[in-house]
Scaffold this motif. Structure first.
Motif, short mmCIF file in Angstrom:
data_model
loop_
_atom_site.label_atom_id
_atom_site.label_comp_id
_atom_site.label_asym_id
_atom_site.label_seq_id
_atom_site.Cartn_x
_atom_site.Cartn_y
_atom_site.Cartn_z
N LYS A 1 1.69 0.56 2.84
CA LYS A 1 0.90 1.33 1.94
C LYS A 1 0.74 0.69 0.80
O LYS A 1 1.18 1.27 -0.26
CB LYS A 1 1.85 2.66 2.19
CG LYS A 1 2.12 3.51 3.61
CD LYS A 1 2.73 4.13 3.84
CE LYS A 1 3.97 4.31 3.95
NZ LYS A 1 4.65 4.00 5.12
N PHE A 2 1.23 -0.58 0.04
CA PHE A 2 1.11 -1.17 -0.37
C PHE A 2 -0.98 -2.03 -0.57
O PHE A 2 -1.05 -2.39 0.20
CB PHE A 2 2.24 -1.97 -0.73
CG PHE A 2 2.44 -2.52 -1.79
CD1 PHE A 2 3.07 -2.59 -2.77
CD2 PHE A 2 1.05 -3.49 -2.55
CE1 PHE A 2 3.66 -3.36 -4.13
CE2 PHE A 2 1.34 -4.11 -4.19
CZ PHE A 2 2.57 -3.91 -4.73
N PHE A 3 -1.55 -1.45 -1.45
CA PHE A 3 -2.74 -1.68 -2.07
C PHE A 3 -3.00 -2.13 -2.97
O PHE A 3 -2.67 -2.31 -4.09
CB PHE A 3 -3.38 -0.14 -1.59
CG PHE A 3 -3.99 0.64 -0.50
CD1 PHE A 3 -3.83 0.86 0.56
CD2 PHE A 3 -2.43 1.69 -1.19
CE1 PHE A 3 -3.98 1.48 2.08
CE2 PHE A 3 -2.20 2.84 0.11
CZ PHE A 3 -2.91 2.40 1.84
N TYR A 4 -3.98 -3.45 -2.93
CA TYR A 4 -4.60 -3.82 -4.17
C TYR A 4 -5.49 -3.55 -4.22
O TYR A 4 -7.17 -3.25 -3.39
CB TYR A 4 -4.63 -5.30 -3.49
CG TYR A 4 -3.11 -6.41 -3.73
CD1 TYR A 4 -2.39 -6.86 -4.83
CD2 TYR A 4 -2.44 -6.24 -2.29
CE1 TYR A 4 -0.94 -7.05 -4.11
CE2 TYR A 4 -1.43 -7.23 -2.12
CZ TYR A 4 -0.44 -7.13 -3.01
OH TYR A 4 0.64 -7.43 -2.69
N PHE A 5 -6.39 -3.39 -5.96
CA PHE A 5 -7.51 -3.33 -6.33
C PHE A 5 -8.14 -3.58 -7.49
O PHE A 5 -7.33 -4.29 -8.29
CB PHE A 5 -7.64 -1.52 -6.02
CG PHE A 5 -6.28 -1.00 -7.41
CD1 PHE A 5 -5.56 -1.05 -7.34
CD2 PHE A 5 -7.23 -0.71 -8.72
CE1 PHE A 5 -4.66 -0.09 -8.80
CE2 PHE A 5 -7.58 0.03 -9.87
CZ PHE A 5 -5.28 0.06 -9.79
N TYR A 6 -9.07 -3.15 -7.44
CA TYR A 6 -9.85 -3.77 -8.49
C TYR A 6 -10.99 -2.81 -9.15
O TYR A 6 -10.94 -2.34 -7.77
CB TYR A 6 -10.15 -5.67 -8.91
CG TYR A 6 -11.27 -5.46 -6.94
CD1 TYR A 6 -10.61 -6.16 -5.94
CD2 TYR A 6 -12.40 -5.86 -7.94
CE1 TYR A 6 -11.34 -6.36 -5.07
CE2 TYR A 6 -13.29 -5.82 -6.55
CZ TYR A 6 -12.53 -6.65 -5.55
OH TYR A 6 -13.88 -6.56 -4.44
N TYR B 1 1.85 2.55 -3.01
CA TYR B 1 1.49 2.15 -3.91
C TYR B 1 0.13 1.43 -4.18
O TYR B 1 -0.31 1.24 -2.99
CB TYR B 1 2.42 1.00 -4.06
CG TYR B 1 3.20 0.48 -4.58
CD1 TYR B 1 2.59 -0.10 -6.24
CD2 TYR B 1 4.79 0.65 -5.44
CE1 TYR B 1 3.14 -0.58 -6.96
CE2 TYR B 1 4.96 0.06 -6.29
CZ TYR B 1 4.58 -0.71 -7.28
OH TYR B 1 5.42 -1.10 -8.37
N ALA B 2 -0.29 1.07 -5.29
CA ALA B 2 -1.60 0.08 -6.16
C ALA B 2 -1.26 -0.07 -6.81
O ALA B 2 -0.81 -0.03 -8.00
CB ALA B 2 -2.15 1.88 -5.89
N CYS C 1 8.29 -5.51 -0.58
CA CYS C 1 7.95 -5.09 0.75
C CYS C 1 6.72 -3.77 0.26
O CYS C 1 6.10 -3.48 -0.37
CB CYS C 1 9.50 -4.34 1.63
SG CYS C 1 9.31 -3.00 2.52
N MET C 2 6.48 -4.09 1.94
CA MET C 2 4.45 -3.45 1.47
C MET C 2 4.89 -2.04 2.61
O MET C 2 3.51 -1.38 2.42
CB MET C 2 3.60 -3.75 2.66
CG MET C 2 3.39 -5.69 2.21
SD MET C 2 2.61 -5.59 0.60
CE MET C 2 2.30 -6.93 0.18
N GLN C 3 6.41 -1.34 2.77
CA GLN C 3 6.40 -0.71 4.01
C GLN C 3 5.31 -0.62 4.67
O GLN C 3 4.72 1.01 4.31
CB GLN C 3 6.47 1.03 1.87
CG GLN C 3 6.73 0.82 1.38
CD GLN C 3 8.74 0.09 1.51
OE1 GLN C 3 9.13 0.14 2.43
NE2 GLN C 3 9.29 -0.14 0.04
#
Ligand code: SF4
Ligand code: SF4
Length: 365
Positions: free
Chosen positions: A359-364, A122-123, A221-223
């Motif tokens: 497996k949860f990523f934050y991006f910009y 996920y992102a 949840c970040m799995q």
């Protein structure tokens, strides 16, 4: 200007262009009575003799009450991971009968397994999020979460969208509100959490979002690839599936809340009361390890909409986000949207220092 300030100011510019009314929360629901939990049974069962158990079993079998018989069978079913395909089919059919009767509509309980060659990821574009909380409401509707509002703990939301203050971290601000002459506040001496006055607010209700001085941080949840919640579960009811999603076998959860204490992302919720799930709002398309109705005394959390994603669909929150901040895909496919984001964007993980490997990523951008 710092990287964060730059990011915030640009994000603010984007957000003002896309200001939308916040979606209202769903209407107040009615209550639904649910069954006795495994924990209740274990508690009472410990005091029953074998003969009384058998006697009760006979009574239940002879009873016309189909639901009671199904509950009885559920008490004895194995942990989902240990079931044979035949036992899984039986459990599935039993639950479909039970839920269909209880909610007055045809309910399906999917048991589709993880697909080979898939590791879900996920992102989320932290710059784009406008804090509308539509993802939260879509998640509640899709995943049959408890809607109650009358008692503490009745309302369950797996996603939190934190509203935080936007601004700079300044010495002058830190001294504000602190006794004269004592200088900059440090650690536990702080009178107020300066610079973070809005942190932790996730039930905010403005008329319009985004708000001028706020920035938003969705969390669920970040799995985790190394999930602390799995390590601590004493009955092994929570575990990581081959596609990377951490699931819960609700029938085996004893509600000890060890996982809630271990999770560093505040992702797990305990059903303190009987879940409040109005018949007309119940989503009948369910997965055994996902959004099927839960019981009082069990823990639940986000599972990336297994009932959808194992059939090639997006999670409900991805579809609901009006600004396209949420992306989902297969981390093992180099051409998936989420893999391309990891390769090309500025990415960070929450609390990476804990080595939970979300497996949860934050991006910009
Ligand atoms: S975020 Fe929390 S609940 Fe989700 S896998 Fe990680 S430790 Fe477990
Ligand atoms: S992630 Fe999307 S849906 Fe959720 S609060 Fe942010 S903008 Fe709204």
């Amino acid at each position: 200007m710092t990287v964060t300030e730059d990011m915030n100011s640009q994000a603010g510019a984007e957000r003002q262009d896309t200001q939308v009314p916040r979606q209202p929360a769903p209407a107040d629901p009615s209550r639904v009575a649910l069954k006795t939990s495994r924990r209740d049974f274990l508690k009472s069962g410990g005091m029953l003799s074998l003969s009384s158990l058998m006697g009760t079993a006979a009574l239940m079998t002879e009873s016309d009450d189909a639901q009671a018989a199904i509950e009885w069978a559920e008490h004895f079913q194995k942990n989902y991971r240990l079931m044979t395909p035949e036992e899984k089919a039986e459990a599935r059919a039993r639950l479909e009968r039970r839920y269909s009767e209880e909610y007055g509509k045809k309910v399906t309980v999917d048991t589709t397994e993880a697909q080979p060659g898939v590791l879900m990821g996920y992102a989320l574009n932290i710059r784009k999020c406008i804090g509308c909380r539509r993802c939260v409401h879509a998640c509640v509707a899709e995943n049959n979460q408890s809607r109650g509002r009358n008692r503490p703990g009745e309302k369950i939301e797996w996603i939190q969208v934190l509203r935080m203050e936007r601004g700079k971290f300044e010495a002058e601000k830190m001294n504000h509100g602190y006794p004269e002459g004592l200088g900059i506040q440090v650690g536990g001496n702080a009178y107020t959490p300066v610079g973070q006055v809005l942190e932790g607010q996730y039930h905010y209700t403005p008329d319009l979002v985004p708000e001028k001085d706020a920035t938003y941080m969705p969390i669920a949840c970040m799995q985790c690839e190394k999930p602390p919640c799995v390590k601590v579960c004493p009955v092994r009811t929570t575990y990581r599936e081959p596609d990377g999603v951490v699931v819960i076998d609700y029938n085996w959860c004893i509600g000890c809340r060890m996982c809630m204490g271990a999770c560093p992302y505040w992702a797990r919720r305990l059903n303190v009361t009987n879940p409040v799930l109005p018949k007309e709002e119940m989503n009948p398309v369910t997965h055994y390890l996902g959004n099927r109705p839960r019981m009082r005394g069990v823990v639940e959390k986000c599972h990336w909409c297994l009932q959808r994603t194992r059939h090639g669909r997006y999670p409900a929150c991805v579809e609901a986000c009006p600004v396209g901040a949420r992306k989902f895909g297969n981390l093992l496919d180099p051409n998936s949207e989420v893999s391309l984001i990891l390769a090309r964007k500025n990415v960070f993980r929450l609390k990476a220092e804990l080595n939970t490997f979300p497996k949860f990523f934050y991006f910009y951008d």
